[in-house]
Design an enzyme around this catalytic site. Sequence first.
Site, mmCIF file in Angstrom:
data_model
loop_
_atom_site.group_PDB
_atom_site.id
_atom_site.type_symbol
_atom_site.label_atom_id
_atom_site.label_comp_id
_atom_site.label_asym_id
_atom_site.label_seq_id
_atom_site.Cartn_x
_atom_site.Cartn_y
_atom_site.Cartn_z
ATOM 1 N N LEU A 139 -15.127 3.288 6.623
ATOM 2 C CA LEU A 139 -13.749 3.253 6.152
ATOM 3 C C LEU A 139 -12.884 3.188 7.399
ATOM 4 O O LEU A 139 -12.983 4.063 8.262
ATOM 5 C CB LEU A 139 -13.392 4.485 5.330
ATOM 6 C CG LEU A 139 -11.987 4.442 4.709
ATOM 7 C CD1 LEU A 139 -12.015 5.025 3.311
ATOM 8 C CD2 LEU A 139 -10.977 5.136 5.566
ATOM 9 N N GLU A 145 -20.977 10.164 5.945
ATOM 10 C CA GLU A 145 -21.148 10.862 7.214
ATOM 11 C C GLU A 145 -19.917 10.572 8.050
ATOM 12 O O GLU A 145 -19.359 9.476 7.981
ATOM 13 C CB GLU A 145 -22.382 10.375 7.991
ATOM 14 C CG GLU A 145 -23.700 10.752 7.376
ATOM 15 C CD GLU A 145 -24.197 9.745 6.347
ATOM 16 O OE1 GLU A 145 -25.140 10.067 5.609
ATOM 17 O OE2 GLU A 145 -23.615 8.637 6.262
ATOM 18 N N TYR A 151 -10.766 13.404 4.609
ATOM 19 C CA TYR A 151 -11.805 13.510 3.577
ATOM 20 C C TYR A 151 -11.686 14.827 2.815
ATOM 21 O O TYR A 151 -11.806 14.857 1.591
ATOM 22 C CB TYR A 151 -13.199 13.366 4.191
ATOM 23 C CG TYR A 151 -13.460 11.985 4.761
ATOM 24 C CD1 TYR A 151 -13.111 10.833 4.069
ATOM 25 C CD2 TYR A 151 -14.061 11.832 6.002
ATOM 26 C CE1 TYR A 151 -13.347 9.573 4.587
ATOM 27 C CE2 TYR A 151 -14.319 10.575 6.524
ATOM 28 C CZ TYR A 151 -13.958 9.457 5.815
ATOM 29 O OH TYR A 151 -14.203 8.205 6.320
#
Length: 159
Positions: free
Chosen positions: A81, A115, A127
């Site tokens: 991302l 990860e 996140y």
Amino acid sequence: MSATALSLADAAEARFEPLSLARLDAVLEVERLAHPHPWSRGNFTDALASGYQVQLLLGEEQILGYFVAMLGVDEAHLLNLTVAPAFQRQGWALVLLDALALWARGQGAQWLWLEVRMGNQRARAIYEANGFQRVGERKRYYPAADGEREDAVVMSRPL
């Protein structure tokens, strides 16, 4: 459009489209600017050949960011991302994560996994704000400077 002209308030002008080979050079340039250890052309072409979900977030024709994800049994795994450096700290990462979750739910996934570099505090905070929780570590997972390796934090969230 200048690099700062499109804000989150202009999200109605932003759109998603699948990565095409015609846009791959532009994605590689964003990747190079955004990461000290960027994905290679081969990483992206392998992802496309494997049928992974590779979505670009565009503002007009400018790449704001993208994500790469693979589907598993009842889960989706976020592999990459990236928000283009000129558009970071504007909320686009959350737009990308929302699109990822929507796609994953539509594929029947019940969990998202990822990860992230141990030292990437900013990404870890994004996140966590999106509902991900730390569930483990992978030792020496990522390449680092001078041939060293950096640990990864494994995170997941239910859908």
